[in-house]
Design a protein around this motif. Sequence first.
Motif, PDB file in Angstrom:
ATOM      1  N   UNK A   1      11.261   3.127   6.220  1.00 42.40           N
ATOM      2  CA  UNK A   1      11.244   2.588   7.668  1.00 42.40           C
ATOM      3  C   UNK A   1      12.192   1.475   8.149  1.00 42.40           C
ATOM      4  N   UNK A   2      11.990   0.481   6.806  1.00 40.94           N
ATOM      5  CA  UNK A   2      12.816  -0.759   7.064  1.00 40.94           C
ATOM      6  C   UNK A   2      14.504  -0.422   7.037  1.00 40.94           C
ATOM      7  N   UNK A   3      14.670   0.691   5.899  1.00 49.82           N
ATOM      8  CA  UNK A   3      16.057   0.827   5.643  1.00 49.82           C
ATOM      9  C   UNK A   3      16.720   1.879   6.894  1.00 49.82           C
ATOM     10  N   UNK A   4      15.840   2.486   7.594  1.00 51.23           N
ATOM     11  CA  UNK A   4      16.242   3.299   8.560  1.00 51.23           C
ATOM     12  C   UNK A   4      16.688   2.562   9.690  1.00 51.23           C
ATOM     13  N   UNK A   5      15.819   1.462  10.170  1.00 56.18           N
ATOM     14  CA  UNK A   5      16.039   0.793  11.099  1.00 56.18           C
ATOM     15  C   UNK A   5      17.191  -0.228  10.837  1.00 56.18           C
TER      16      UNK A   5
ATOM     17  N   UNK B   1       5.740  -6.466  -7.272  1.00 59.74           N
ATOM     18  CA  UNK B   1       5.779  -4.946  -6.930  1.00 59.74           C
ATOM     19  C   UNK B   1       7.357  -4.296  -6.591  1.00 59.74           C
ATOM     20  N   UNK B   2       8.399  -5.227  -6.900  1.00 60.03           N
ATOM     21  CA  UNK B   2       9.685  -4.734  -6.869  1.00 60.03           C
ATOM     22  C   UNK B   2      10.162  -4.444  -5.522  1.00 60.03           C
ATOM     23  N   UNK B   3       9.385  -5.297  -4.513  1.00 60.58           N
ATOM     24  CA  UNK B   3       9.726  -4.994  -3.062  1.00 60.58           C
ATOM     25  C   UNK B   3      10.551  -6.103  -2.343  1.00 60.58           C
ATOM     26  N   UNK B   4      11.406  -7.240  -3.050  1.00 61.48           N
ATOM     27  CA  UNK B   4      11.960  -8.040  -2.430  1.00 61.48           C
ATOM     28  C   UNK B   4      13.283  -7.854  -1.650  1.00 61.48           C
ATOM     29  N   UNK B   5      13.896  -6.643  -2.045  1.00 63.37           N
ATOM     30  CA  UNK B   5      14.815  -6.036  -1.178  1.00 63.37           C
ATOM     31  C   UNK B   5      14.458  -5.467   0.037  1.00 63.37           C
ATOM     32  N   UNK B   6      13.256  -4.877   0.092  1.00 61.10           N
ATOM     33  CA  UNK B   6      12.974  -4.165   1.119  1.00 61.10           C
ATOM     34  C   UNK B   6      12.410  -5.236   1.989  1.00 61.10           C
ATOM     35  N   UNK B   7      11.685  -6.452   1.757  1.00 61.68           N
ATOM     36  CA  UNK B   7      11.454  -7.594   2.691  1.00 61.68           C
ATOM     37  C   UNK B   7      12.649  -8.075   3.372  1.00 61.68           C
ATOM     38  N   UNK B   8      13.643  -8.124   2.335  1.00 65.71           N
ATOM     39  CA  UNK B   8      14.940  -8.530   2.956  1.00 65.71           C
ATOM     40  C   UNK B   8      15.437  -7.701   4.048  1.00 65.71           C
TER      41      UNK B   8
ATOM     42  N   UNK C   1       0.712  -1.320   0.058  1.00 60.70           N
ATOM     43  CA  UNK C   1       0.020  -0.066  -0.026  1.00 60.70           C
ATOM     44  C   UNK C   1       0.814   1.343  -0.006  1.00 60.70           C
ATOM     45  N   UNK C   2       1.822   1.163   0.965  1.00 60.83           N
ATOM     46  CA  UNK C   2       2.786   2.456   0.732  1.00 60.83           C
ATOM     47  C   UNK C   2       4.324   2.097   0.894  1.00 60.83           C
ATOM     48  N   UNK C   3       4.915   1.452  -0.160  1.00 60.63           N
ATOM     49  CA  UNK C   3       6.091   0.945  -0.329  1.00 60.63           C
ATOM     50  C   UNK C   3       6.926   1.967   0.031  1.00 60.63           C
ATOM     51  N   UNK C   4       6.862   3.117  -0.437  1.00 61.67           N
ATOM     52  CA  UNK C   4       7.988   4.297  -0.096  1.00 61.67           C
ATOM     53  C   UNK C   4       8.274   4.327   1.469  1.00 61.67           C
ATOM     54  N   UNK C   5       7.181   4.349   2.270  1.00 62.97           N
ATOM     55  CA  UNK C   5       7.171   4.188   3.680  1.00 62.97           C
ATOM     56  C   UNK C   5       7.891   3.216   4.260  1.00 62.97           C
ATOM     57  N   UNK C   6       7.291   2.250   3.959  1.00 64.58           N
ATOM     58  CA  UNK C   6       7.795   0.947   4.175  1.00 64.58           C
ATOM     59  C   UNK C   6       9.373   0.717   3.866  1.00 64.58           C
TER      60      UNK C   6
END
Length: 496
Positions: free
Chosen positions: A36-40, A452-459, A28-33
Amino acid sequence: MEGRKQKSNQVFYTSLVIVFAILLWGLAVPKNFESVANGLFDFLVGNFGWFYLLSMSSFVVFSIWIAFSKYGKIRLGKDGEEPEYSTISWFAMLFSAGMGVGLVFWGVAEPLNHFVNPLGLEGGSAAASAFAIKKSFFHWGLHPWANYAVFALALAYMQFRRDKPALVSSIFIPLIGEEKASGPIGKLVDILAVFATVAGVATSLGMATLQMTSGFNYLFGVPETDLVRVIVIGVVTILFMLSAITGLDKGIKILSNANITLAGILMLLGLILGPTVLIINNLTNGIGMYFSSLVRDSFKISSDPWYGWWTIFYWAWWIAWAPFVGTFIARISRGRTIKEFIGGVLLAPTLASFIWFAIFGTLGINTGLDVASKAIKSTPTAFFVVLENYPMGSIISFIAVILLSTFFVTSADSATFVLGMMSSNGDLNPTTKRKVTWGFIQSGLAVTLMLAGGLEMLQTASIAAAFPFAFIMLFGMVSLIKALRQDVRKDSIGKA
Protein backbone atom coordinates in the motif's frame (compact mmCIF):
# COMPACT_ATOMS: atom_id res chain seq x y z
CA MET A 1 -7.48 27.68 29.04
CA GLU A 2 -9.58 24.53 29.60
CA GLY A 3 -10.47 24.43 25.90
CA ARG A 4 -6.81 24.66 24.90
CA LYS A 5 -5.88 21.85 27.30
CA GLN A 6 -8.68 19.70 25.88
CA LYS A 7 -7.45 20.29 22.33
CA SER A 8 -3.92 19.48 23.47
CA ASN A 9 -5.03 16.14 24.89
CA GLN A 10 -7.14 15.36 21.81
CA VAL A 11 -4.14 15.88 19.52
CA PHE A 12 -1.89 13.88 21.87
CA TYR A 13 -4.12 10.83 22.29
CA THR A 14 -5.38 10.76 18.69
CA SER A 15 -1.78 10.93 17.46
CA LEU A 16 -0.81 8.06 19.73
CA VAL A 17 -3.68 5.91 18.47
CA ILE A 18 -2.78 6.60 14.81
CA VAL A 19 0.93 5.91 15.33
CA PHE A 20 0.27 2.60 17.12
CA ALA A 21 -2.39 1.55 14.60
CA ILE A 22 0.03 2.06 11.71
CA LEU A 23 2.80 0.29 13.64
CA LEU A 24 0.55 -2.73 14.29
CA TRP A 25 -0.50 -2.78 10.64
CA GLY A 26 3.15 -2.75 9.55
CA LEU A 27 4.09 -5.55 11.96
CA ALA A 28 1.02 -7.76 11.53
CA VAL A 29 0.81 -7.68 7.72
CA PRO A 30 4.09 -6.14 6.54
CA LYS A 31 3.69 -7.17 2.90
CA ASN A 32 0.27 -5.55 2.67
CA PHE A 33 1.54 -2.40 4.42
CA GLU A 34 4.58 -2.22 2.15
CA SER A 35 2.45 -2.77 -0.93
CA VAL A 36 0.00 0.00 0.00
CA ALA A 37 2.78 2.44 0.99
CA ASN A 38 4.80 1.77 -2.18
CA GLY A 39 1.70 1.98 -4.34
CA LEU A 40 0.74 5.34 -2.87
CA PHE A 41 4.27 6.68 -3.15
CA ASP A 42 4.65 5.48 -6.75
CA PHE A 43 1.32 7.11 -7.60
CA LEU A 44 2.41 10.44 -6.09
CA VAL A 45 5.85 10.38 -7.71
CA GLY A 46 4.48 9.27 -11.07
CA ASN A 47 1.61 11.76 -11.22
CA PHE A 48 2.73 14.64 -9.01
CA GLY A 49 6.47 14.85 -9.60
CA TRP A 50 5.84 18.17 -11.36
CA PHE A 51 3.99 19.41 -8.26
CA TYR A 52 6.92 18.59 -5.97
CA LEU A 53 9.28 20.40 -8.36
CA LEU A 54 7.10 23.51 -8.59
CA SER A 55 6.46 23.60 -4.83
CA MET A 56 10.12 23.29 -3.82
CA SER A 57 11.21 25.85 -6.41
CA SER A 58 8.53 28.28 -5.23
CA PHE A 59 9.95 27.98 -1.69
CA VAL A 60 13.39 29.05 -2.95
CA VAL A 61 11.99 32.03 -4.87
CA PHE A 62 9.77 33.09 -1.97
CA SER A 63 12.58 32.87 0.59
CA ILE A 64 14.96 35.01 -1.44
CA TRP A 65 12.24 37.51 -2.34
CA ILE A 66 10.98 38.03 1.20
CA ALA A 67 14.51 38.53 2.59
CA PHE A 68 15.07 41.50 0.29
CA SER A 69 11.51 42.83 0.36
CA LYS A 70 10.17 45.61 2.56
CA TYR A 71 9.21 42.91 5.05
CA GLY A 72 12.84 41.89 5.64
CA LYS A 73 13.25 44.31 8.55
CA ILE A 74 10.25 42.93 10.47
CA ARG A 75 11.34 41.13 13.62
CA LEU A 76 10.17 37.67 14.67
CA GLY A 77 9.19 39.05 18.02
CA LYS A 78 8.38 42.46 19.42
CA ASP A 79 10.06 45.56 18.00
CA GLY A 80 13.50 45.96 19.52
CA GLU A 81 13.61 42.40 20.89
CA GLU A 82 17.07 40.82 20.76
CA PRO A 83 17.75 37.28 19.45
CA GLU A 84 17.29 34.59 22.09
CA TYR A 85 20.47 32.69 21.10
CA SER A 86 23.89 33.73 19.79
CA THR A 87 24.37 33.34 16.05
CA ILE A 88 26.79 30.42 16.45
CA SER A 89 24.53 28.47 18.84
CA TRP A 90 21.48 29.25 16.69
CA PHE A 91 23.18 28.00 13.52
CA ALA A 92 24.53 24.91 15.33
CA MET A 93 21.07 23.94 16.60
CA LEU A 94 19.23 24.49 13.30
CA PHE A 95 21.94 22.68 11.31
CA SER A 96 22.01 19.71 13.70
CA ALA A 97 18.23 19.34 13.55
CA GLY A 98 17.95 19.96 9.81
CA MET A 99 20.64 17.70 8.36
CA GLY A 100 22.71 16.04 11.06
CA VAL A 101 22.58 12.27 10.61
CA GLY A 102 21.80 12.59 6.90
CA LEU A 103 25.13 14.25 6.08
CA VAL A 104 27.17 11.43 7.62
CA PHE A 105 24.86 8.80 6.15
CA TRP A 106 24.82 10.20 2.58
CA GLY A 107 28.02 12.33 2.48
CA VAL A 108 29.96 9.59 0.71
CA ALA A 109 27.15 7.29 -0.43
CA GLU A 110 25.18 9.72 -2.61
CA PRO A 111 28.06 11.09 -4.71
CA LEU A 112 29.32 7.53 -5.22
CA ASN A 113 25.89 6.35 -6.39
CA HIS A 114 25.82 9.14 -8.98
CA PHE A 115 29.45 8.43 -9.93
CA VAL A 116 28.80 4.72 -10.53
CA ASN A 117 25.32 5.11 -12.08
CA PRO A 118 25.11 8.63 -13.60
CA LEU A 119 22.05 9.66 -15.60
CA GLY A 120 22.82 9.25 -19.28
CA LEU A 121 26.61 9.07 -18.77
CA GLU A 122 29.34 6.45 -18.52
CA GLY A 123 29.95 5.37 -14.92
CA GLY A 124 33.38 6.23 -13.52
CA SER A 125 34.12 8.90 -16.15
CA ALA A 126 35.19 12.51 -15.55
CA ALA A 127 31.70 13.59 -16.64
CA ALA A 128 30.20 11.19 -14.09
CA SER A 129 32.40 12.73 -11.38
CA ALA A 130 31.16 16.23 -12.21
CA PHE A 131 27.57 14.97 -12.36
CA ALA A 132 27.95 13.35 -8.92
CA ILE A 133 29.13 16.55 -7.24
CA LYS A 134 26.56 18.76 -8.98
CA LYS A 135 23.58 16.55 -8.14
CA SER A 136 24.67 16.11 -4.52
CA PHE A 137 24.88 19.91 -4.22
CA PHE A 138 21.46 20.24 -5.83
CA HIS A 139 19.74 17.76 -3.52
CA TRP A 140 21.30 19.24 -0.35
CA GLY A 141 21.46 22.90 -1.35
CA LEU A 142 18.97 25.76 -1.35
CA HIS A 143 15.82 23.71 -1.94
CA PRO A 144 15.66 21.71 1.31
CA TRP A 145 16.61 24.73 3.43
CA ALA A 146 14.09 26.97 1.65
CA ASN A 147 11.50 24.29 2.38
CA TYR A 148 12.36 24.51 6.09
CA ALA A 149 12.63 28.32 5.99
CA VAL A 150 9.14 28.91 4.56
CA PHE A 151 7.52 26.68 7.15
CA ALA A 152 9.60 27.93 10.09
CA LEU A 153 9.19 31.60 9.14
CA ALA A 154 5.39 31.41 9.12
CA LEU A 155 5.40 29.57 12.47
CA ALA A 156 7.91 31.90 14.11
CA TYR A 157 6.01 34.97 12.95
CA MET A 158 2.71 33.70 14.36
CA GLN A 159 4.34 32.58 17.62
CA PHE A 160 6.52 35.55 18.47
CA ARG A 161 4.95 38.46 16.60
CA ARG A 162 1.28 37.51 16.99
CA ASP A 163 1.55 35.51 20.27
CA LYS A 164 -0.23 32.45 18.86
CA PRO A 165 0.37 28.82 19.96
CA ALA A 166 3.42 27.07 18.48
CA LEU A 167 1.24 24.79 16.35
CA VAL A 168 1.18 24.10 12.63
CA SER A 169 -2.50 25.08 12.61
CA SER A 170 -1.54 28.63 13.71
CA ILE A 171 -0.20 29.25 10.19
CA PHE A 172 -3.79 29.32 8.89
CA ILE A 173 -5.09 31.98 11.30
CA PRO A 174 -4.58 34.95 8.90
CA LEU A 175 -6.47 33.04 6.18
CA ILE A 176 -9.38 31.35 7.96
CA GLY A 177 -9.50 33.00 11.39
CA GLU A 178 -8.54 31.75 14.83
CA GLU A 179 -11.79 29.92 15.51
CA LYS A 180 -11.58 27.69 12.43
CA ALA A 181 -7.83 27.19 12.84
CA SER A 182 -8.43 25.81 16.33
CA GLY A 183 -11.36 23.66 15.16
CA PRO A 184 -11.46 20.28 13.36
CA ILE A 185 -9.31 21.49 10.44
CA GLY A 186 -6.60 22.70 12.80
CA LYS A 187 -6.67 19.49 14.84
CA LEU A 188 -6.33 17.38 11.68
CA VAL A 189 -3.31 19.42 10.56
CA ASP A 190 -1.66 19.15 14.00
CA ILE A 191 -2.27 15.39 14.21
CA LEU A 192 -0.82 14.91 10.71
CA ALA A 193 2.23 16.95 11.76
CA VAL A 194 2.76 14.73 14.81
CA PHE A 195 2.52 11.56 12.72
CA ALA A 196 4.91 12.84 10.05
CA THR A 197 7.42 13.84 12.75
CA VAL A 198 7.26 10.52 14.63
CA ALA A 199 7.52 8.43 11.45
CA GLY A 200 10.32 10.50 9.92
CA VAL A 201 12.42 10.64 13.08
CA ALA A 202 11.91 6.95 13.94
CA THR A 203 13.16 6.06 10.45
CA SER A 204 16.22 8.27 10.83
CA LEU A 205 17.00 6.87 14.28
CA GLY A 206 16.91 3.37 12.84
CA MET A 207 19.17 4.31 9.91
CA ALA A 208 21.65 6.05 12.23
CA THR A 209 21.73 2.94 14.44
CA LEU A 210 22.52 0.76 11.41
CA GLN A 211 25.40 3.05 10.43
CA MET A 212 26.75 3.30 13.99
CA THR A 213 26.81 -0.49 14.39
CA SER A 214 28.51 -0.74 10.97
CA GLY A 215 31.13 1.72 12.23
CA PHE A 216 31.68 -0.26 15.44
CA ASN A 217 32.07 -3.41 13.33
CA TYR A 218 34.66 -1.80 11.05
CA LEU A 219 36.60 -0.16 13.86
CA PHE A 220 36.43 -2.67 16.69
CA GLY A 221 35.03 -5.87 15.21
CA VAL A 222 31.78 -5.57 17.17
CA PRO A 223 29.26 -7.95 15.55
CA GLU A 224 26.32 -6.34 13.73
CA THR A 225 23.60 -8.22 15.60
CA ASP A 226 20.12 -7.19 16.66
CA LEU A 227 21.26 -7.25 20.30
CA VAL A 228 24.05 -4.75 19.58
CA ARG A 229 21.62 -2.50 17.68
CA VAL A 230 19.13 -2.57 20.56
CA ILE A 231 21.92 -1.71 23.03
CA VAL A 232 23.07 1.21 20.84
CA ILE A 233 19.59 2.67 20.50
CA GLY A 234 18.98 2.11 24.21
CA VAL A 235 22.10 4.06 25.23
CA VAL A 236 21.33 6.84 22.76
CA THR A 237 17.74 7.00 24.06
CA ILE A 238 19.00 7.59 27.61
CA LEU A 239 21.34 10.32 26.34
CA PHE A 240 18.79 12.19 24.25
CA MET A 241 16.18 11.92 27.00
CA LEU A 242 18.61 13.52 29.45
CA SER A 243 19.39 16.22 26.89
CA ALA A 244 15.72 16.90 26.14
CA ILE A 245 14.82 17.04 29.83
CA THR A 246 17.53 19.63 30.55
CA GLY A 247 16.00 21.83 27.83
CA LEU A 248 17.18 23.98 24.97
CA ASP A 249 19.57 26.21 26.89
CA LYS A 250 21.65 23.33 28.24
CA GLY A 251 21.49 19.89 26.62
CA ILE A 252 20.45 20.65 23.05
CA LYS A 253 22.54 23.83 22.72
CA ILE A 254 25.71 22.28 24.19
CA LEU A 255 25.46 19.16 22.02
CA SER A 256 24.72 21.21 18.91
CA ASN A 257 27.84 23.31 19.49
CA ALA A 258 29.81 20.06 19.93
CA ASN A 259 28.39 18.83 16.60
CA ILE A 260 29.69 21.84 14.72
CA THR A 261 33.12 21.45 16.31
CA LEU A 262 33.35 17.74 15.47
CA ALA A 263 32.05 18.29 11.93
CA GLY A 264 34.69 21.02 11.46
CA ILE A 265 37.47 18.68 12.66
CA LEU A 266 36.22 15.91 10.37
CA MET A 267 36.12 18.20 7.32
CA LEU A 268 39.57 19.60 8.10
CA LEU A 269 41.08 16.11 8.38
CA GLY A 270 39.38 15.05 5.16
CA LEU A 271 40.68 18.15 3.36
CA ILE A 272 44.26 17.69 4.59
CA LEU A 273 44.58 13.91 4.25
CA GLY A 274 42.62 13.62 1.03
CA PRO A 275 43.38 15.03 -2.44
CA THR A 276 43.31 18.68 -1.26
CA VAL A 277 43.62 20.42 -4.63
CA LEU A 278 41.01 18.12 -6.22
CA ILE A 279 38.60 18.77 -3.32
CA ILE A 280 38.96 22.56 -3.71
CA ASN A 281 38.56 22.23 -7.49
CA ASN A 282 35.41 20.14 -7.06
CA LEU A 283 34.02 22.63 -4.55
CA THR A 284 34.51 25.65 -6.83
CA ASN A 285 33.45 23.78 -9.98
CA GLY A 286 30.49 22.29 -8.14
CA ILE A 287 29.26 25.68 -6.96
CA GLY A 288 29.66 27.04 -10.50
CA MET A 289 27.77 24.12 -12.05
CA TYR A 290 25.10 24.31 -9.35
CA PHE A 291 24.24 27.98 -9.88
CA SER A 292 24.65 27.93 -13.67
CA SER A 293 22.09 25.13 -13.99
CA LEU A 294 19.93 25.91 -10.93
CA VAL A 295 16.88 27.12 -12.83
CA ARG A 296 17.00 24.32 -15.42
CA ASP A 297 17.52 21.58 -12.82
CA SER A 298 14.79 23.01 -10.58
CA PHE A 299 12.17 22.40 -13.25
CA LYS A 300 13.64 19.43 -15.14
CA ILE A 301 11.81 16.10 -15.02
CA SER A 302 11.38 13.17 -17.38
CA SER A 303 9.99 9.65 -17.45
CA ASP A 304 13.41 8.26 -16.50
CA PRO A 305 13.07 6.45 -13.14
CA TRP A 306 16.24 8.22 -11.92
CA TYR A 307 14.24 11.40 -11.18
CA GLY A 308 11.75 9.46 -9.08
CA TRP A 309 14.47 7.58 -7.18
CA TRP A 310 16.51 10.69 -6.43
CA THR A 311 15.22 14.24 -6.95
CA ILE A 312 11.48 13.67 -6.42
CA PHE A 313 12.18 11.26 -3.57
CA TYR A 314 14.38 13.89 -1.89
CA TRP A 315 11.87 16.70 -2.41
CA ALA A 316 9.14 14.54 -0.87
CA TRP A 317 11.45 13.55 2.01
CA TRP A 318 12.37 17.18 2.82
CA ILE A 319 8.67 18.12 2.85
CA ALA A 320 8.02 15.17 5.19
CA TRP A 321 10.67 16.56 7.56
CA ALA A 322 9.35 20.14 7.42
CA PRO A 323 6.89 19.82 10.36
CA PHE A 324 9.65 18.70 12.73
CA VAL A 325 12.60 20.79 11.52
CA GLY A 326 10.48 23.85 10.76
CA THR A 327 8.86 23.83 14.19
CA PHE A 328 12.24 23.49 15.90
CA ILE A 329 13.87 26.24 13.82
CA ALA A 330 10.93 28.53 14.57
CA ARG A 331 11.30 27.83 18.30
CA ILE A 332 14.97 28.93 18.40
CA SER A 333 14.62 31.98 16.10
CA ARG A 334 12.91 34.49 18.35
CA GLY A 335 14.25 38.03 17.97
CA ARG A 336 15.71 37.64 14.46
CA THR A 337 14.61 39.89 11.62
CA ILE A 338 13.17 38.12 8.59
CA LYS A 339 16.29 39.02 6.59
CA GLU A 340 18.59 37.61 9.29
CA PHE A 341 16.43 34.53 9.55
CA ILE A 342 16.54 33.74 5.81
CA GLY A 343 20.29 34.43 5.67
CA GLY A 344 20.93 32.04 8.55
CA VAL A 345 18.54 29.28 7.55
CA LEU A 346 19.06 29.38 3.79
CA LEU A 347 22.62 30.42 2.99
CA ALA A 348 24.89 29.25 5.84
CA PRO A 349 23.73 25.59 5.93
CA THR A 350 23.75 25.40 2.13
CA LEU A 351 27.40 26.47 2.01
CA ALA A 352 28.27 24.03 4.82
CA SER A 353 26.58 21.20 2.88
CA PHE A 354 28.51 22.12 -0.29
CA ILE A 355 31.82 21.93 1.59
CA TRP A 356 30.85 18.63 3.22
CA PHE A 357 29.89 16.93 -0.05
CA ALA A 358 32.89 18.37 -1.90
CA ILE A 359 35.26 16.87 0.70
CA PHE A 360 33.67 13.46 1.29
CA GLY A 361 32.28 13.06 -2.21
CA THR A 362 35.76 13.67 -3.62
CA LEU A 363 37.32 11.27 -1.11
CA GLY A 364 34.96 8.60 -2.41
CA ILE A 365 35.24 9.35 -6.13
CA ASN A 366 39.05 9.54 -5.88
CA THR A 367 39.23 5.86 -4.85
CA GLY A 368 38.06 4.83 -8.32
CA LEU A 369 35.17 2.89 -9.81
CA ASP A 370 35.99 -0.49 -8.20
CA VAL A 371 36.03 0.80 -4.62
CA ALA A 372 33.02 3.03 -5.33
CA SER A 373 31.02 0.08 -6.65
CA LYS A 374 31.92 -1.93 -3.56
CA ALA A 375 31.06 0.95 -1.21
CA ILE A 376 27.53 1.60 -2.54
CA LYS A 377 26.48 -2.01 -1.99
CA SER A 378 25.65 -0.96 1.58
CA THR A 379 24.85 2.69 2.32
CA PRO A 380 25.53 2.41 6.11
CA THR A 381 29.09 1.15 5.48
CA ALA A 382 29.98 3.28 2.41
CA PHE A 383 31.71 5.96 4.50
CA PHE A 384 33.94 3.42 6.26
CA VAL A 385 34.77 1.44 3.10
CA VAL A 386 36.07 4.63 1.45
CA LEU A 387 38.03 5.89 4.47
CA GLU A 388 39.96 2.59 4.64
CA ASN A 389 41.84 3.82 1.58
CA TYR A 390 43.29 6.92 3.25
CA PRO A 391 45.95 7.56 5.93
CA MET A 392 44.44 7.90 9.41
CA GLY A 393 41.21 6.54 7.90
CA SER A 394 40.39 4.65 11.11
CA ILE A 395 40.78 7.86 13.16
CA ILE A 396 38.49 9.78 10.80
CA SER A 397 35.99 6.90 10.93
CA PHE A 398 36.11 6.94 14.74
CA ILE A 399 35.41 10.70 14.81
CA ALA A 400 32.60 10.12 12.32
CA VAL A 401 30.99 7.54 14.62
CA ILE A 402 31.20 10.01 17.53
CA LEU A 403 29.71 12.75 15.32
CA LEU A 404 27.00 10.35 14.18
CA SER A 405 26.21 9.68 17.84
CA THR A 406 25.97 13.37 18.77
CA PHE A 407 23.94 14.19 15.64
CA PHE A 408 21.74 11.22 16.53
CA VAL A 409 21.18 12.56 20.03
CA THR A 410 20.48 16.16 18.93
CA SER A 411 18.06 15.10 16.18
CA ALA A 412 16.19 12.85 18.60
CA ASP A 413 16.05 15.33 21.47
CA SER A 414 15.00 18.13 19.10
CA ALA A 415 12.20 15.89 17.84
CA THR A 416 11.19 14.99 21.39
CA PHE A 417 11.04 18.68 22.23
CA VAL A 418 8.98 19.47 19.12
CA LEU A 419 6.56 16.58 19.69
CA GLY A 420 6.08 17.81 23.24
CA MET A 421 5.22 21.27 21.88
CA MET A 422 2.90 19.92 19.18
CA SER A 423 0.94 17.78 21.62
CA SER A 424 0.79 20.44 24.38
CA ASN A 425 -1.08 23.14 22.47
CA GLY A 426 2.16 24.74 21.31
CA ASP A 427 3.70 25.14 24.77
CA LEU A 428 7.24 26.47 24.09
CA ASN A 429 8.50 24.57 27.15
CA PRO A 430 6.58 21.26 27.26
CA THR A 431 6.54 19.18 30.42
CA THR A 432 9.19 16.55 31.10
CA LYS A 433 6.49 13.89 31.26
CA ARG A 434 5.29 14.69 27.72
CA LYS A 435 8.83 14.75 26.32
CA VAL A 436 9.74 11.45 28.01
CA THR A 437 6.59 9.82 26.63
CA TRP A 438 7.43 10.81 23.06
CA GLY A 439 11.08 9.84 23.55
CA PHE A 440 10.17 6.27 24.45
CA ILE A 441 7.61 6.08 21.63
CA GLN A 442 10.20 7.21 19.04
CA SER A 443 12.84 4.77 20.20
CA GLY A 444 10.36 1.90 20.61
CA LEU A 445 9.07 2.48 17.09
CA ALA A 446 12.60 2.59 15.68
CA VAL A 447 13.65 -0.64 17.45
CA THR A 448 10.47 -2.51 16.49
CA LEU A 449 10.70 -1.56 12.81
CA MET A 450 14.45 -2.13 12.65
CA LEU A 451 14.05 -5.68 13.98
CA ALA A 452 11.13 -6.30 11.62
CA GLY A 453 13.07 -4.88 8.66
CA GLY A 454 10.44 -2.23 8.11
CA LEU A 455 12.38 1.05 8.27
CA GLU A 456 12.21 1.65 4.53
CA MET A 457 8.48 0.96 4.37
CA LEU A 458 7.88 3.47 7.19
CA GLN A 459 9.99 6.02 5.36
CA THR A 460 7.93 5.50 2.21
CA ALA A 461 4.69 5.70 4.19
CA SER A 462 5.70 8.92 5.97
CA ILE A 463 6.67 10.59 2.69
CA ALA A 464 3.36 9.60 1.13
CA ALA A 465 1.40 10.77 4.19
CA ALA A 466 3.26 14.07 4.21
CA PHE A 467 2.11 15.00 0.69
CA PRO A 468 -0.54 17.38 2.12
CA PHE A 469 2.21 19.42 3.80
CA ALA A 470 3.23 20.80 0.44
CA PHE A 471 -0.21 22.45 0.31
CA ILE A 472 0.10 23.60 3.93
CA MET A 473 3.38 25.35 3.12
CA LEU A 474 2.01 26.91 -0.07
CA PHE A 475 -0.96 28.26 1.88
CA GLY A 476 1.49 29.27 4.60
CA MET A 477 3.28 31.60 2.18
CA VAL A 478 -0.01 33.25 1.21
CA SER A 479 -1.07 33.51 4.84
CA LEU A 480 2.28 35.02 5.89
CA ILE A 481 2.13 37.69 3.18
CA LYS A 482 -1.39 38.62 4.30
CA ALA A 483 -0.23 38.89 7.92
CA LEU A 484 2.85 40.93 6.99
CA ARG A 485 0.77 43.37 4.95
CA GLN A 486 -1.45 43.90 7.99
CA ASP A 487 1.66 44.42 10.09
CA VAL A 488 3.11 47.04 7.73
CA ARG A 489 -0.26 48.78 7.37
CA LYS A 490 -0.70 48.94 11.14
CA ASP A 491 2.84 50.28 11.54
CA SER A 492 2.31 53.01 8.93
CA ILE A 493 -0.99 54.03 10.55
CA GLY A 494 0.70 54.17 13.95
CA LYS A 495 3.48 56.42 12.61
CA ALA A 496 0.95 58.67 10.91
